[in-house]
Design an enzyme around this catalytic site. Structure first.
Site, short mmCIF file in Angstrom:
data_model
loop_
_atom_site.label_atom_id
_atom_site.label_comp_id
_atom_site.label_asym_id
_atom_site.label_seq_id
_atom_site.Cartn_x
_atom_site.Cartn_y
_atom_site.Cartn_z
N ARG A 90 28.00 -5.17 -45.93
CA ARG A 90 29.15 -5.01 -45.05
C ARG A 90 30.26 -5.95 -45.51
O ARG A 90 30.02 -7.14 -45.73
CB ARG A 90 28.75 -5.32 -43.61
CG ARG A 90 29.75 -4.88 -42.57
CD ARG A 90 29.15 -4.97 -41.19
NE ARG A 90 28.02 -4.05 -41.04
CZ ARG A 90 27.11 -4.14 -40.07
NH1 ARG A 90 27.17 -5.12 -39.20
NH2 ARG A 90 26.14 -3.27 -40.00
N ARG B 238 27.19 -14.44 -40.27
CA ARG B 238 27.96 -13.26 -40.68
C ARG B 238 28.07 -13.25 -42.20
O ARG B 238 28.83 -14.03 -42.77
CB ARG B 238 29.35 -13.29 -40.04
CG ARG B 238 30.09 -11.96 -40.09
CD ARG B 238 31.45 -12.08 -39.43
NE ARG B 238 31.36 -12.45 -38.04
CZ ARG B 238 31.16 -11.60 -37.03
NH1 ARG B 238 31.04 -10.31 -37.29
NH2 ARG B 238 31.08 -12.02 -35.78
N GLU C 243 24.52 -11.66 -30.40
CA GLU C 243 23.89 -10.37 -30.70
C GLU C 243 22.99 -10.44 -31.93
O GLU C 243 23.39 -10.90 -32.99
CB GLU C 243 24.96 -9.30 -30.91
CG GLU C 243 24.38 -7.91 -31.18
CD GLU C 243 25.43 -6.90 -31.58
OE1 GLU C 243 25.03 -5.83 -32.09
OE2 GLU C 243 26.63 -7.16 -31.38
N SER D 289 21.15 -4.04 -31.41
CA SER D 289 21.89 -3.11 -30.56
C SER D 289 21.15 -1.78 -30.53
O SER D 289 20.59 -1.34 -31.53
CB SER D 289 23.32 -2.90 -31.07
OG SER D 289 23.33 -2.29 -32.34
N ARG E 226 20.21 -13.19 -39.99
CA ARG E 226 20.68 -13.61 -38.66
C ARG E 226 19.52 -13.99 -37.73
O ARG E 226 19.62 -14.98 -36.99
CB ARG E 226 21.53 -12.52 -38.02
CG ARG E 226 22.13 -12.97 -36.70
CD ARG E 226 23.04 -11.94 -36.08
NE ARG E 226 24.29 -11.81 -36.83
CZ ARG E 226 25.35 -11.14 -36.37
NH1 ARG E 226 25.31 -10.55 -35.18
NH2 ARG E 226 26.44 -11.05 -37.09
#
Length: 428
Positions: free
Chosen positions: A258, A273, A351, A354, A392
């Protein structure tokens, strides 16, 4: 993607979804393009029909009528040749606008702009109160020599890293724990391609609005995926499924990529991130029934929570507001793990998972059809949920289980995956 007939008859509902999801789309322009497309297409079909009619009449025509028919045939042929590019152009405009139409949020989704408008459903576990000043994951991983921070950034750029030694083993252990949990719960493990054609990105709803987040391999017209949701859904593009095949439950293991184009200067410290990560993603195909989809949704959510329970990480579950759910999602729950080192050492829920229901949004775009019991064709529903994403997940894992001397006591469920090691000791 919504059915255009639904859009025509539910403009207020669609307009509200566009507003509440903060989508850049002019619905009036779409409706105008749809009207023009239908009108031009109807005219083209009428002229094609007349062209064919003339072609059939000429051989039977009298000598007197034949020249007139031939001339009319030439004129009609010219009209068809002029209308075809016009139809193609308006169809292109229409298709481009249709790809931006959001799905309709479920009634339980709160209206809001950002994550501050998400609604907490429950908290599970209690954040630990340390008798010492806890270290954040950067300090812990440096102490344990789990990461090479500087080397990769010299040759791979910012947000790059290399897990080393125990760090690499820990990622593999967490990934395998997640995989085994999902296999026990009936999911089929898939290791899919991570380079896909544009069609797969469009079909799953990541393009055109998310183009800036994807890495492109321009020489081969391929893109690196940000989640194995893309290839897992695309496994069935152009397929016609039988209801007896459903539900199909996949768990994809892949590297993910990403660009984080919208996060310049944000979360640059550590591993929260990054551009490349490892992920186990769950994807479900089910019959187009809201009750069935809701049941599948909460099973997926339960799978993620079961993994966090095994890792002994406190977390909370929130339902995402309209401004935080994606173009195709009709409902999304976020699972946020407690990270003691976030918020300048004050700790915060952030987070890590999800869980989303997308209705037939992806199936329509990917041309995945379903042969209904009455013989008609419909579209299956799709759902997805993160099972684990690393590095993460290593942040709350390490920070929650640290000791005063910098050692880390591993959760019991993880010990077998770390070759029986119960406590990680700092490297001298």
């Amino acid at each position: 993607m919504l059915d255009i007939a639904f859009i025509r008859h539910n403009t207020d509902l669609v307009r509200a979804a566009i507003t509440n999801k903060r989508v850049d789309l002019d619905l009036d322009a779409l409706l105008a393009a749809d009207k023009e497309r239908r009108e031009v297409l109807a005219k083209l079909e009428q002229r094609r029909a007349r062209k064919n009619e003339i072609a059939s009449l000429i051989p039977k025509a009298s000598k007197e009528d034949r020249p007139r028919l031939i001339e009319e045939g030439k004129a009609v042929k010219l009209e068809v040749e002029q209308l075809e590019p016009a139809v193609a152009q308006v169809q292109k405009t229409f298709d481009g606008l249709m790809l931006r139409v959001p799905s309709i949020p479920r009634p339980e989704v709160p209206i809001g702009v950002g994550e501050e408008d998400n609604v907490e459903i429950r908290k599970v576990g209690t954040p630990r109160e340390f008798a010492f000043k806890p270290k954040d994951h950067v300090e812990l991983m440096t102490l344990h020599k789990m990461v090479n921070w500087d080397g990769p950034r010299k040759f791979a750029g910012g947000r790059s890293y290399a897990l080393t030694g125990t760090g690499a083993l820990l990622e593999l252990a967490v990934t395998r724990l997640a995989v085994d949990t999902l296999v026990e719960r009936g999911l089929t493990i898939v290791v899919p391609p991570v380079m896909v054609k544009e069609r797969a990105m469009v079909g799953t709803g990541f393009f055109p609005l998310g183009t800036e987040e994807a890495y492109a391999i321009t020489a081969d017209e391929l893109y690196l995926v940000g989640t194995s949701e893309v290839p897992l859904v695309s496994l069935h593009c152009d397929d016609t499924l039988d209801p007896a095949q459903l539900p199909i439950r996949y768990a994809g293991i892949s590297n993910c990529f990403r660009r984080e184009a919208g996060a310049y200067g944000k979360d640059t410290k550590g591993l929260y991130r990054v551009h490349q990560f490892t992920k186990v993603e769950q994807v479900i195909f089910c019959v187009p029934d809201e009750e069935v989809a809701e049941k599948e949704h909460y099973q997926l959510l339960g799978n993620a929570e079961a993994i966090l329970a095994k890792l002994e990480i406190p977390y909370r579950v929130a339902i995402a507001c309209t401004g935080e759910i994606g173009l195709g999602q009709t409902r999304k729950h976020e699972v946020e793990s407690w990270m003691p080192g976030r918020n300048d050492g004050k700790g915060a829920y952030n987070e890590t998972h999800s869980c989303s229901t997308l209705g037939d949004f992806q199936a329509r775009r990917s041309n995945i059809r379903l042969r209904m019991p009455d013989g008609s064709l419909g579209y299956p529903y799709t759902l997805n949920n993160t099972a684990i994403a690393s590095p993460r997940i290593l942040i709350p894992l390490l920070e929650n289980h640290q000791n005063a001397d910098g050692s880390i006591t591993l959760p019991k469920a993880l010990v077998p995956y770390m070759n029986g090691v119960e406590v990680l000791r700092p490297k001298v």
